[in-house]
Enzyme design. Structure first.
Site, PDB file in Angstrom:
ATOM      1  N   THR A 102      56.121 -17.431  11.053  1.00  0.00           N
ATOM      2  CA  THR A 102      55.502 -16.114  11.227  1.00  0.00           C
ATOM      3  C   THR A 102      55.213 -15.419   9.901  1.00  0.00           C
ATOM      4  O   THR A 102      55.956 -15.590   8.919  1.00  0.00           O
ATOM      5  CB  THR A 102      56.424 -15.200  12.059  1.00  0.00           C
ATOM      6  OG1 THR A 102      55.985 -13.839  11.948  1.00  0.00           O
ATOM      7  CG2 THR A 102      57.867 -15.248  11.567  1.00  0.00           C
ATOM      8  N   GLU A 104      55.907 -12.525   9.387  1.00  0.00           N
ATOM      9  CA  GLU A 104      57.037 -11.631   9.118  1.00  0.00           C
ATOM     10  C   GLU A 104      57.958 -12.196   8.020  1.00  0.00           C
ATOM     11  O   GLU A 104      58.756 -11.463   7.444  1.00  0.00           O
ATOM     12  CB  GLU A 104      57.843 -11.380  10.392  1.00  0.00           C
ATOM     13  CG  GLU A 104      57.180 -10.409  11.359  1.00  0.00           C
ATOM     14  CD  GLU A 104      57.071  -8.991  10.796  1.00  0.00           C
ATOM     15  OE1 GLU A 104      58.105  -8.397  10.465  1.00  0.00           O
ATOM     16  OE2 GLU A 104      55.943  -8.489  10.683  1.00  0.00           O
ATOM     17  N   TYR A 126      64.896 -10.700  12.346  1.00  0.00           N
ATOM     18  CA  TYR A 126      63.925 -11.643  12.916  1.00  0.00           C
ATOM     19  C   TYR A 126      63.244 -12.456  11.810  1.00  0.00           C
ATOM     20  O   TYR A 126      63.189 -13.691  11.861  1.00  0.00           O
ATOM     21  CB  TYR A 126      62.884 -10.882  13.735  1.00  0.00           C
ATOM     22  CG  TYR A 126      61.687 -11.726  14.130  1.00  0.00           C
ATOM     23  CD1 TYR A 126      61.780 -12.652  15.158  1.00  0.00           C
ATOM     24  CD2 TYR A 126      60.466 -11.605  13.462  1.00  0.00           C
ATOM     25  CE1 TYR A 126      60.685 -13.442  15.515  1.00  0.00           C
ATOM     26  CE2 TYR A 126      59.376 -12.378  13.812  1.00  0.00           C
ATOM     27  CZ  TYR A 126      59.496 -13.301  14.837  1.00  0.00           C
ATOM     28  OH  TYR A 126      58.410 -14.078  15.180  1.00  0.00           O
ATOM     29  N   LYS A 130      63.532 -16.505  11.132  1.00  0.00           N
ATOM     30  CA  LYS A 130      62.339 -17.352  11.128  1.00  0.00           C
ATOM     31  C   LYS A 130      62.218 -18.124   9.799  1.00  0.00           C
ATOM     32  O   LYS A 130      61.757 -19.269   9.785  1.00  0.00           O
ATOM     33  CB  LYS A 130      61.087 -16.513  11.369  1.00  0.00           C
ATOM     34  CG  LYS A 130      60.840 -16.181  12.840  1.00  0.00           C
ATOM     35  CD  LYS A 130      60.332 -17.402  13.600  1.00  0.00           C
ATOM     36  CE  LYS A 130      59.935 -17.061  15.018  1.00  0.00           C
ATOM     37  NZ  LYS A 130      59.479 -18.236  15.786  1.00  0.00           N
TER      38      LYS A 130
HETATM   39  O1  F7E Z   1      54.201  -4.151  15.580  1.00  0.00           O
HETATM   40  C1  F7E Z   1      53.758  -0.704  14.333  1.00  0.00           C
HETATM   41  C2  F7E Z   1      55.028  -1.433  13.915  1.00  0.00           C
HETATM   42  O2  F7E Z   1      55.676  -4.959  17.414  1.00  0.00           O
HETATM   43  C3  F7E Z   1      53.073  -4.110  14.729  1.00  0.00           C
HETATM   44  C4  F7E Z   1      55.587 -10.302  16.741  1.00  0.00           C
HETATM   45  O3  F7E Z   1      54.837 -11.168  17.548  1.00  0.00           O
HETATM   46  O4  F7E Z   1      53.879 -10.327  15.064  1.00  0.00           O
HETATM   47  C5  F7E Z   1      54.675  -9.463  15.868  1.00  0.00           C
HETATM   48  O5  F7E Z   1      55.484  -8.617  15.055  1.00  0.00           O
HETATM   49  C6  F7E Z   1      53.093  -2.868  13.865  1.00  0.00           C
HETATM   50  C7  F7E Z   1      54.428  -2.609  13.163  1.00  0.00           C
HETATM   51  O6  F7E Z   1      54.359  -6.621  15.986  1.00  0.00           O
HETATM   52  C8  F7E Z   1      54.551   1.083  17.377  1.00  0.00           C
HETATM   53  O7  F7E Z   1      55.876  -0.584  13.160  1.00  0.00           O
HETATM   54  C9  F7E Z   1      53.651   1.539  15.454  1.00  0.00           C
HETATM   55  O8  F7E Z   1      54.179  -2.233  11.830  1.00  0.00           O
HETATM   56  O9  F7E Z   1      53.181  -5.269  17.621  1.00  0.00           O
HETATM   57  P1  F7E Z   1      54.364  -5.222  16.748  1.00  0.00           P
HETATM   58  P2  F7E Z   1      55.096  -7.131  14.656  1.00  0.00           P
HETATM   59  O10 F7E Z   1      56.342  -6.400  14.387  1.00  0.00           O
HETATM   60  O11 F7E Z   1      54.071  -7.161  13.557  1.00  0.00           O
HETATM   61  C10 F7E Z   1      54.603 -11.195  14.185  1.00  0.00           C
HETATM   62  C11 F7E Z   1      53.601 -12.109  13.515  1.00  0.00           C
HETATM   63  C12 F7E Z   1      55.720 -11.902  14.852  1.00  0.00           C
HETATM   64  O12 F7E Z   1      56.069 -13.010  14.499  1.00  0.00           O
HETATM   65  C13 F7E Z   1      56.518 -11.110  15.850  1.00  0.00           C
HETATM   66  O13 F7E Z   1      57.275 -11.976  16.692  1.00  0.00           O
HETATM   67  O14 F7E Z   1      52.874  -1.749  14.709  1.00  0.00           O
HETATM   68  N1  F7E Z   1      53.959   0.232  15.460  1.00  0.00           N
HETATM   69  N2  F7E Z   1      54.008   2.105  16.628  1.00  0.00           N
HETATM   70  C14 F7E Z   1      54.516  -0.102  16.632  1.00  0.00           C
HETATM   71  N3  F7E Z   1      54.973  -1.272  17.109  1.00  0.00           N
HETATM   72  C15 F7E Z   1      55.476  -1.283  18.361  1.00  0.00           C
HETATM   73  N4  F7E Z   1      55.922  -2.464  18.873  1.00  0.00           N
HETATM   74  N5  F7E Z   1      55.555  -0.136  19.129  1.00  0.00           N
HETATM   75  C16 F7E Z   1      55.097   1.080  18.681  1.00  0.00           C
HETATM   76  O15 F7E Z   1      55.187   2.090  19.386  1.00  0.00           O
END
Ligand code: F7E
Length: 312
Positions: A102, A104, A126, A130
């Site tokens: 990932t 990440e 996480y 990974k």
């Molecule tokens: O957040 C911001 C949050 O949870 C994206 C997983 O598939 O992709 C994913 O990880 C961004 C972050 O994905 C909210 O702070 C703002 O900056 O959709 P996300 P992630 O953390 O990037 C990678 C490649 C993986 O490998 C992971 O398994 O959005 N954000 N407000 C928010 N995020 C969430 N979830 N909820 C909010 O309310």
């Protein structure tokens, strides 16, 4: 392989038609050996993980066990079932292994865009777990000559995305507001930027990677990055709404450590795999909003209610 207590198994059965499900658990070495022995696969794709980043702070040890050590257990199951000894005897046949790494792992980046040489600085349990799985996959390739590869996947989305992730949270939120079920959408950091692509394109890349003559790792992403605010703006506009009227920022969704900006350099995948994403950001966002409008209209506003509303 399906986890022993995965609540989505019934849903999976409906989607998979004739595909046979065999139980296996990343926490249980014996179950993985039994599954590999029974199926005798040509290819194994490890897409299983605790993958919701905020959850990994709440359950850091479990994340290490599942997302990190789980990779070791799958690799060991393949090694043992292939008859590869610790002294690198050739073994029977060659099971090809794909590990879902990932973006990440890049975390707090100092170089943009990120490619296969970019150093890792993970910012969550996480991302750390990974990175362990990623290096272990490389290590089994180098130690045992296994065909074991990692795809360093940037965010990949679709209408099947869990509603806790921001793209689906936004598309469901827009649909609920448009259909009159809700008035507000509560989000965290709107300034973070991600390289969002369509999951179907990324699955194609995984298959291409296992079809190569030589095993190698690849960065998979679109090369284009957008802020969460741009995602929000595009999704609301598609439904004829102004996001300023509905979106509220809520500190409950701010993470202990944020990954501010990620952007892929997928040149190696393009040159060696001939891979390119077919769907761009705008089409993806609009497709997800349309899918949730349809889903909610059909379910009377109930879909996704149990997800995406809790803080981490
Ligand atoms: O957040 C911001 C949050 O949870 C994206 C997983 O598939 O992709 C994913 O990880 C961004 C972050 O994905 C909210 O702070 C703002 O900056 O959709 P996300 P992630 O953390 O990037 C990678 C490649 C993986 O490998 C992971 O398994 O959005 N954000 N407000 C928010 N995020 C969430 N979830 N909820 C909010 O309310």
């Amino acid at each position: 392989m399906a986890g022993q207590s995965n609540p989505r198994v019934r849903h999976l059965r409906q989607l998979l038609g004739d595909v046979r499900l065999v139980r296996g658990d990343l926490l249980d070495q014996g179950s993985l050996i039994a599954a590999v022995e029974r199926v005798q696969p040509d290819e194994v794709y490890n897409l299983a993980a605790i993958s919701y980043v905020p959850m990994s702070w709440q359950q850091a040890e479990l994340t290490g066990e599942v997302t990190g050590l789980g990779v070791l257990r799958v690799l060991e199951a393949i090694r043992v079932c292939s008859g590869i000894s610790a002294s690198r005897s050739p073994g029977r046949g060659q099971i090809r292994f794909y590990q879902a790494s990932t973006s990440e792992m890049f975390g707090q980046v100092t170089v943009t865009p990120q490619n296969e040489q970019t150093p890792f600085h993970p910012r969550s349990p996480y991302g750390v777990a990974k990175a362990y799985g990623h290096f272990l996959t490389q290590n089994y390739r180098e130690s045992y000559g296994m065909f074991a590869v990692s795809g360093i996947m940037f965010n990949h989305e679709s209408p099947r995305r869990g509603a806790e992730f921001v793209t689906r949270k936004v598309s469901l939120g827009v649909a609920k507001i448009k259909l009159g079920y809700e008035r507000q959408l509560r989000l965290g950091n709107l300034h973070a930027s991600r390289d969002w692509g369509f999951a179907g394109d990324y699955v194609r890349a995984m298959q291409l990677m296992l079809g190569q003559d030589q095993p190698a790792d690849y960065v998979i992403g679109t090369g284009v990055t957008h802020a969460v605010e741009a995602l929000v703006e595009r999704a609301f506009r598609h439904a004829g709404l102004d996001w300023h009227d509905h979106v509220v920022t809520d500190t409950a969704f701010i993470r202990p450590a944020e990954v501010d900006r990620l952007c892929a350099d997928p040149a190696k995948a393009r040159d060696e795999l001939g891979w390119e994403p077919k769907m761009g950001f705008e089409e993806l966002v609009c497709m997800m909003v349309d899918a949730d409008l349809e889903l909610l209209a059909a379910s009377g506003g109930l879909a996704g209610d149990s997800f995406g509303t809790d803080s981490w």
